[in-house]
Design a protein around this motif. Structure first.
Motif, PDB file in Angstrom:
ATOM      1  N   THR A  19       0.827  -1.203   0.000  1.00  0.00           N
ATOM      2  CA  THR A  19       0.000   0.000   0.000  1.00  0.00           C
ATOM      3  C   THR A  19       0.863   1.254   0.000  1.00  0.00           C
ATOM      4  OG1 THR A  19      -1.727  -1.203   1.176  1.00  0.00           O
ATOM      5  CG2 THR A  19      -1.844   1.201   1.243  1.00  0.00           C
ATOM      6  N   VAL A  20       1.888   1.280   0.841  1.00  0.00           N
ATOM      7  CA  VAL A  20       2.789   2.437   0.890  1.00  0.00           C
ATOM      8  C   VAL A  20       3.561   2.561  -0.422  1.00  0.00           C
ATOM      9  CG1 VAL A  20       4.834   3.402   2.031  1.00  0.00           C
ATOM     10  CG2 VAL A  20       2.924   2.510   3.402  1.00  0.00           C
ATOM     11  N   ALA A 156       7.598   3.882  11.530  1.00  0.00           N
ATOM     12  CA  ALA A 156       6.477   3.277  12.253  1.00  0.00           C
ATOM     13  C   ALA A 156       5.177   3.576  11.517  1.00  0.00           C
ATOM     14  CB  ALA A 156       6.424   3.820  13.674  1.00  0.00           C
ATOM     15  N   THR A 157       4.313   2.559  11.413  1.00  0.00           N
ATOM     16  CA  THR A 157       3.043   2.732  10.699  1.00  0.00           C
ATOM     17  C   THR A 157       1.827   2.725  11.625  1.00  0.00           C
ATOM     18  OG1 THR A 157       2.751   0.365  10.271  1.00  0.00           O
ATOM     19  CG2 THR A 157       4.024   1.622   8.648  1.00  0.00           C
ATOM     20  N   SER A 161      -1.667   7.540   8.786  1.00  0.00           N
ATOM     21  CA  SER A 161      -2.317   7.391   7.485  1.00  0.00           C
ATOM     22  C   SER A 161      -1.295   6.967   6.432  1.00  0.00           C
ATOM     23  CB  SER A 161      -2.975   8.710   7.061  1.00  0.00           C
ATOM     24  OG  SER A 161      -1.977   9.659   6.718  1.00  0.00           O
ATOM     25  N   VAL A 162      -1.785   6.308   5.409  1.00  0.00           N
ATOM     26  CA  VAL A 162      -0.919   5.882   4.311  1.00  0.00           C
ATOM     27  C   VAL A 162      -0.238   7.084   3.647  1.00  0.00           C
ATOM     28  CG1 VAL A 162      -0.870   4.737   2.049  1.00  0.00           C
ATOM     29  CG2 VAL A 162      -2.150   3.718   3.944  1.00  0.00           C
ATOM     30  N   PRO A 163      -0.956   8.178   3.348  1.00  0.00           N
ATOM     31  CA  PRO A 163      -0.270   9.329   2.742  1.00  0.00           C
ATOM     32  C   PRO A 163       0.849   9.895   3.628  1.00  0.00           C
ATOM     33  CG  PRO A 163      -2.620   9.520   2.384  1.00  0.00           C
ATOM     34  CD  PRO A 163      -2.417   8.375   3.350  1.00  0.00           C
ATOM     35  N   GLU A 168       6.913  10.335   4.187  1.00  0.00           N
ATOM     36  CA  GLU A 168       8.202  10.113   4.846  1.00  0.00           C
ATOM     37  C   GLU A 168       9.089   9.193   4.013  1.00  0.00           C
ATOM     38  OE1 GLU A 168       9.981   8.611   9.153  1.00  0.00           O
ATOM     39  OE2 GLU A 168       7.821   8.933   8.954  1.00  0.00           O
ATOM     40  N   VAL A 169       8.498   8.147   3.454  1.00  0.00           N
ATOM     41  CA  VAL A 169       9.268   7.196   2.638  1.00  0.00           C
ATOM     42  C   VAL A 169       9.759   7.866   1.351  1.00  0.00           C
ATOM     43  CG1 VAL A 169       9.117   5.028   1.331  1.00  0.00           C
ATOM     44  CG2 VAL A 169       8.090   5.196   3.623  1.00  0.00           C
ATOM     45  N   ALA A 170       8.893   8.584   0.679  1.00  0.00           N
ATOM     46  CA  ALA A 170       9.282   9.257  -0.567  1.00  0.00           C
ATOM     47  C   ALA A 170      10.395  10.274  -0.317  1.00  0.00           C
ATOM     48  CB  ALA A 170       8.078   9.935  -1.206  1.00  0.00           C
TER      49      ALA A 170
END
Length: 184
Positions: A19-20, A156-157, A161-163, A168-170
């Motif tokens: 999903t991420v 941490a998830t 929220s996914v966005p 943070e990942v992007a």
């Protein structure tokens, strides 16, 4: 840019890797950043496992190499790759062989508590393998916590929220232009 780059998104089952990964892809698409996405869990799925490949590692690498070759031939240089243990150091050589010795690797380990992962897995695993997934998820969480390289960004998830997580990942990739440049 000629150097290949890969964003490895790893983590236990139920943490939100796929999903991420798709949400990071959406952000990149919105910014017109060329990239590819691969769900690494599918790269070695064959039953029975090929002769001499009980853990499907060699088949997964062959498939990654073939698919990346096609992407690279078309000019792509960035890959989002989601897979439970992709962030581990012992997998670095696989990406170097598949994508080139000088591939830039960005490792992100998504984390979640047992409770959070359990809720997510119970909502997803509707077949006969829920108990196996729960046990495997807890085991992989411990393994990843112990063995992820120091340069791995841990995200941490739980309760996010996914966005928010994808942002943070992007940001860890450096692939998106700075916010000021996007508004111009």
């Amino acid at each position: 840019m000629t150097r290949a780059e890969v964003l490895l998104i790893g983590g236990r089952a139920g943490v939100g890797k796929t999903t991420v990964g798709w949400e990071v892809s959406a952000r990149l698409r919105a910014a017109t950043v060329a990239h590819c996405v691969l769900e690494g869990d599918y790269m070695g799925q064959a039953h029975p496992a090929p002769e001499g490949d009980p853990q499907r590692v060699a088949l997964g690498e062959r498939n990654l190499t073939a698919i990346w070759s096609n992407y690279a031939e078309l000019g792509y240089r960035r890959l989002i790759y989601t897979n439970t243990v992709s962030v581990l150091a012992e997998n670095t050589a696989m990406f170097q062989r598949a994508m080139g010795a000088d591939v830039r690797i960005v490792r992100v380990l998504l984390t979640a508590s047992d409770d959070t992962a359990g809720v997510r897995l119970r909502g997803r695993e509707l077949g006969s393998e829920l108990e196996q997934e729960l046990l495997g998820s807890a085991r992989k969480a411990r393994l990843l916590d112990e063995r992820a390289p120091e340069d791995t960004l841990r995200v941490a998830t739980d309760g996010r929220s996914v966005p928010d997580i994808a942002g943070e990942v992007a940001a860890a990739t450096g692939w998106l232009p700075p916010p000021d440049a996007r508004r111009a």
